[in-house]
Design a protein around this motif. Structure first.
Motif, PDB file in Angstrom:
ATOM      1  N   GLY A 112     -47.545 -12.133  16.451  1.00 10.65           N
ATOM      2  CA  GLY A 112     -47.801 -11.054  17.405  1.00 10.65           C
ATOM      3  C   GLY A 112     -47.610  -9.687  16.770  1.00 10.65           C
ATOM      4  N   ALA A 113     -46.596  -9.547  15.905  1.00  9.44           N
ATOM      5  CA  ALA A 113     -46.371  -8.271  15.220  1.00  9.44           C
ATOM      6  C   ALA A 113     -47.550  -7.938  14.323  1.00  9.44           C
ATOM      7  CB  ALA A 113     -45.075  -8.335  14.408  1.00  9.44           C
ATOM      8  N   SER A 114     -48.055  -8.942  13.596  1.00  6.72           N
ATOM      9  CA  SER A 114     -49.206  -8.707  12.721  1.00  6.72           C
ATOM     10  C   SER A 114     -50.439  -8.322  13.531  1.00  6.72           C
ATOM     11  CB  SER A 114     -49.505  -9.955  11.891  1.00  6.72           C
ATOM     12  OG  SER A 114     -48.445 -10.268  11.029  1.00  6.72           O
ATOM     13  N   VAL A 156     -46.791   2.556   6.797  1.00  6.46           N
ATOM     14  CA  VAL A 156     -47.810   3.285   7.529  1.00  6.46           C
ATOM     15  C   VAL A 156     -48.585   2.270   8.352  1.00  6.46           C
ATOM     16  CG1 VAL A 156     -47.959   5.116   5.815  1.00  6.46           C
ATOM     17  CG2 VAL A 156     -49.409   3.106   5.578  1.00  6.46           C
ATOM     18  N   LEU A 157     -49.628   2.713   9.043  1.00  2.00           N
ATOM     19  CA  LEU A 157     -50.424   1.766   9.818  1.00  2.00           C
ATOM     20  C   LEU A 157     -50.983   0.698   8.877  1.00  2.00           C
ATOM     21  CD1 LEU A 157     -52.312   4.233  12.172  1.00  2.00           C
ATOM     22  CD2 LEU A 157     -50.283   2.866  12.675  1.00  2.00           C
ATOM     23  N   ALA A 158     -50.796  -0.549   9.254  1.00  2.00           N
ATOM     24  CA  ALA A 158     -51.081  -1.659   8.339  1.00  2.00           C
ATOM     25  C   ALA A 158     -52.456  -2.252   8.619  1.00  2.00           C
ATOM     26  CB  ALA A 158     -50.008  -2.738   8.488  1.00  2.00           C
ATOM     27  N   ILE A 179     -54.570 -15.062  12.397  1.00  2.00           N
ATOM     28  CA  ILE A 179     -53.682 -13.913  12.188  1.00  2.00           C
ATOM     29  C   ILE A 179     -52.482 -14.373  11.362  1.00  2.00           C
ATOM     30  CG2 ILE A 179     -52.228 -12.190  13.300  1.00  2.00           C
ATOM     31  CD1 ILE A 179     -55.202 -11.748  13.760  1.00  2.00           C
ATOM     32  N   PRO A 180     -52.192 -13.728  10.245  1.00  2.00           N
ATOM     33  CA  PRO A 180     -51.048 -14.157   9.425  1.00  2.00           C
ATOM     34  C   PRO A 180     -49.727 -13.766  10.053  1.00  2.00           C
ATOM     35  CG  PRO A 180     -52.028 -12.171   8.507  1.00  2.00           C
ATOM     36  CD  PRO A 180     -52.913 -12.577   9.660  1.00  2.00           C
ATOM     37  N   LEU A 189     -52.430  -4.767  13.048  1.00  2.00           N
ATOM     38  CA  LEU A 189     -53.838  -4.743  12.653  1.00  2.00           C
ATOM     39  C   LEU A 189     -54.703  -4.105  13.732  1.00  2.00           C
ATOM     40  CD1 LEU A 189     -54.032  -8.337  11.130  1.00  2.00           C
ATOM     41  CD2 LEU A 189     -53.976  -6.178   9.857  1.00  2.00           C
ATOM     42  N   LEU A 190     -54.395  -4.424  15.000  1.00  2.00           N
ATOM     43  CA  LEU A 190     -55.135  -3.849  16.122  1.00  2.00           C
ATOM     44  C   LEU A 190     -54.904  -2.343  16.199  1.00  2.00           C
ATOM     45  CD1 LEU A 190     -56.883  -4.435  18.669  1.00  2.00           C
ATOM     46  CD2 LEU A 190     -54.725  -4.710  19.927  1.00  2.00           C
TER      47      LEU A 190
END
Length: 739
Positions: free
Chosen positions: A552-554, A659-661, A615-616, A558-559
């Motif tokens: 969920g964090a990934s 930063v934003l990933a 999603i990883p 990404l979103l």
């Protein structure tokens, strides 16, 4: 110029990869061998001095007096971290090009413009006799090892020569370690200063906290900043006996992540004083620690210590110019002009700070202050009043200093010098604005024994609402500090185990709130394809924890990257990325925007992510890469040691900044040392580093604390003599020269 820089980087890369001496292989030099390298005879002591060591190469000094203690502290710093100290000393004097070639000339020029040593002669003249004697003794301990012990790998690597340390070197290094993070921010903001909408953007940045340093584009600049590891963030927590039955002090500095760690753990005892804690090699005091009566820790205050001044109206005759020579490895020396005026150095002469205007920099660190005396007196204080009084001479870097004592009391003082004038609401201020009155710690707000029994600091804005002056302009959002307080309030029992878990907390309320907002927007705009629905359900069920295993964090990260890259104009998002409050700014904007603007972006992003595949886990994307500062350079592979999954993010208690990933990325900044002190027991003091004590390549204690840090374990550092003897079984006896 750009092509020349690329050519210099290519040469540096080739040298590192094919020519430079190779460091010793990992874990090939044991502790006994390292201790045997200590020059035991003719030490600069007045009496024999015992240094005990534990299995992690943590020293505990038993000295007869303060002179011998200071000399022994210099000796153990140099034995463990001489390579690191020499790199920092040369950076502080603008001599990086001597080690890595012409690619570092712009950095050396900038450092010489700022002139960290500018005020050092005046500081030396004003030092109390006992402080000057302490510094000189510390330098004698450094020089004893430098002159008589084997030299570390860095000397061969960078072609360094033995150069004796002086008191001026120690003070100049102190100014380097105190440099203002705002300088790193100015580069990005100066590029936006003349764009339309600047004043509105500036007002938003100030309201939400303000700028923070971001990754440098130039690899050599990133390496230099990693070597400095200046104080940039941190958590600190004090809990009083009214809340927990006894007082506790918890510290967790957030710095650039590099090996060796900037911190080094040490303990000492003389007939007059005893303490354990974190030191910085090259700085002759405990920065955070615990004595028999008190404990202390600190976080960056982000104090108002620097200003940019427009001096375009000054005549050339009002400027002073000196010529300096920068020696360059593998190249010819460079002559550079260094200009200054009555307000300070002309920072716009630096290639790193050009704006089209002529700008001077005013910095509090160019005034004669005395941080060493402050820290020596602080570590010897026994009461809150003595602790606060000690901080009066402490100017830079501005710090929140948290306190706890054996009587169950806690406190929070501001260690800084702040100009006593109303704020000017712009990045560049007129040169007519002066600093005529300076507020010291005794005139700044402080807090002692609050009714809640908890004091938390996480670089957030201090609770001071005066319109007459500003403590600082840029602060972190309150989320981390609030989370620290909440975790203590929710705890049934406060003990070492609970506080250890607290320091590993990885929940972000800001991210959780924003994730729910994005999910809500997606639901409001009709049906979604089945793959997108599955991702949306994952997002809705995410609880805001950045655990290593969390998908969920990934998904959220990404979103968020995909949505914001389309939601914002390029200039706005670039400015946000330069702030401590990037995520809070984004969260506020997404909540304020109407759903018809947000929903199509979220739905389109979900479709793109669904096509991407599974999603990883967060730990697959968020990587803890531990390396020497050379490891960030092309060709520096042999100086890279770990690439590990890690939890947390930029606004969690366990800060692992990013930063934003948009994919796999390295953590370059965050938590790198931890402290927990139980004030009811002099032996229950717990410390750990992200790395190890020994900076000697190949040492078995170069990296041995990484597993402790990742597992939430600590090294226990007692204070009682009998407990010290049991905990520090390896003993060396330092003998003074015969008189």
């Amino acid at each position: 110029m750009r092509l020349r820089t690329v050519a210099h980087m290519a040469r540096l890369s080739a040298w590192l990869q094919f020519i430079a001496p190779r460091p010793p292989r990992r874990d090939t030099i044991d502790l006994a061998t390292r201790l045997a390298a200590l020059p035991l005879r003719n030490a600069p002591f007045e009496q024999p001095c015992t240094i005990r060591w534990n299995d992690h190469a943590v020293p505990f000094i038993e000295a007869a007096n303060d002179h011998d203690l200071a000399a022994a502290l210099g000796l153990v710093h140099t034995h463990l971290r001489l390579g690191q100290m020499e790199l920092l000393r040369r950076v502080a004097h603008g001599r990086l090009s001597e080690m890595v070639g012409a690619v570092a000339v712009p950095i050396d020029h900038t450092i010489r413009i700022i002139d960290l040593a500018r005020v050092v002669p005046e500081i030396l003249r004003q030092l109390p006799h006992e402080t000057r004697a302490w510094i000189d003794a510390y330098a004698s301990g450094i020089n004893h090892v430098l002159e008589n012990a084997p030299l570390p790998h860095e000397f061969a690597l960078f072609d360094l020569k033995r150069e004796p340390w002086q008191a001026a070197d120690i003070l100049t290094l102190g100014r380097l370690l105190s440099f203002d993070n705002t300088w790193l921010v100015w580069r990005g903001l100066l590029q936006s200063y003349d764009l339309p909408g600047w004043q509105e953007l500036w007002a938003k940045l100030i309201t939400h906290g303000g700028p923070q340093p971001t990754s440098e584009d130039e690899a050599i600049a990133a390496a230099a900043l990693a070597a400095v590891n200046n104080r940039s963030g941190s958590n600190a927590l004090a809990i009083s006996a009214s809340r927990a039955g006894r007082s506790w002090l918890v510290g967790d500095p957030h710095l650039g992540l590099s090996l060796p760690c900037i911190w080094l753990i040490a303990g000492y005892r003389t007939p007059q004083r005893a303490a354990v804690g974190f030191t910085i090699p090259g700085a002759p005091f405990l920065g955070m620690g615990r004595s028999e009566r008190i404990a202390w820790s600190g976080t960056s205050l982000h104090a108002h210590a620097s200003e940019l001044l427009d001096i375009s109206q000054l005549d050339e005759t009002q400027l002073t110019t000196r010529q300096e020579t920068i020696r360059v490895r593998w190249g010819r020396p460079r002559q550079v002009a260094v200009r200054s005026c009555e307000h300070g150095p002309i920072i716009s002469d630096s290639a790193l700070f050009k704006n089209g205007r002529r700008l001077a920099m005013r910095w509090m660190g160019h005034r004669p202050s005395d941080e060493i005396t402050a820290m020596l007196r602080l570590s010897a204080a026994e009461t809150w009043s003595g602790f606060k009084s000690a901080l009066k001479s402490f100017a830079v870097p501005g710090l929140n200093m948290l306190y706890a004592d054996t009587g169950g009391h806690i406190g929070h003082a501001l260690a800084a010098w702040v100009p006593n004038h109303a704020p000017v609401d712009d990045l560049i201020v007129p040169s007519t604005k002066t600093w005529t009155d300076i507020l010291h710690a005794d005139r700044l707000p402080s807090w002692c024994d609050p009714p809640s029994g908890v004091l938390a600091s996480a670089n957030d804005r201090p609770s001071h609402d005066s319109a007459e002056f500003m403590i600082g302009r840029f602060f972190s959002p309150p989320g981390r500090a609030d989370r620290l307080s909440t975790l203590v309030e929710q705890a049934a029992t406060v003990d070492t185990a609970m506080l250890g878990r607290l320091q590993q907390d990885v929940k972000s309320q800001t991210s959780h709130t924003t994730a729910q907002r994005l999910a809500q927007a997606a639901r409001e705009d009709g049906l979604l394809p089945t793959p997108s629905v599955a991702l949306l359900q994952m997002l809705e069920s995410w609880d805001g924890h950045y655990d290593v295993t969390s998908r969920g964090a990934s998904l959220y990260e990404l979103l968020l990257h995909d949505v914001t890259s389309r939601f914002y104009p390029r200039g706005t998002l670039a400015a946000y990325r330069a702030t401590w409050a990037m995520r809070d700014l984004i969260c506020a904007d997404l909540h304020a925007a109407p759903s018809h603007q947000v929903a199509p972006l979220v739905r389109a992003s979900l479709k793109r992510l669904a096509r991407r595949g599974a999603i990883p886990a967060w730990g697959e994307l968020h990587r803890l890469r531990l390396e020497h500062s050379l490891g960030s350079l092309p060709g520096g592979k042999r100086y890279r040691f770990f690439d590990l999954p890690v939890g947390g993010t930029s606004d969690t208690v366990m800060k692992t900044s990013n930063v934003l990933a948009k994919g796999r990325h390295a953590v370059r900044f965050g938590s790198n040392a931890r402290q927990v002190c139980d004030m009811a027991d002099p032996d229950e003091n717990h410390f750990v580093l992200l790395g190890g004590q020994d900076g000697w390549f190949g040492s078995t204690t170069f990296l041995d604390q990484v597993s402790l840090w990742r597992e939430g374990r600590y090294i226990r550092l007692p204070l009682r003599p009998e407990a010290v003897r049991a905990a520090f079984p390896h003993v060396v006896q330092m003998m003074p020269a015969r008189r």
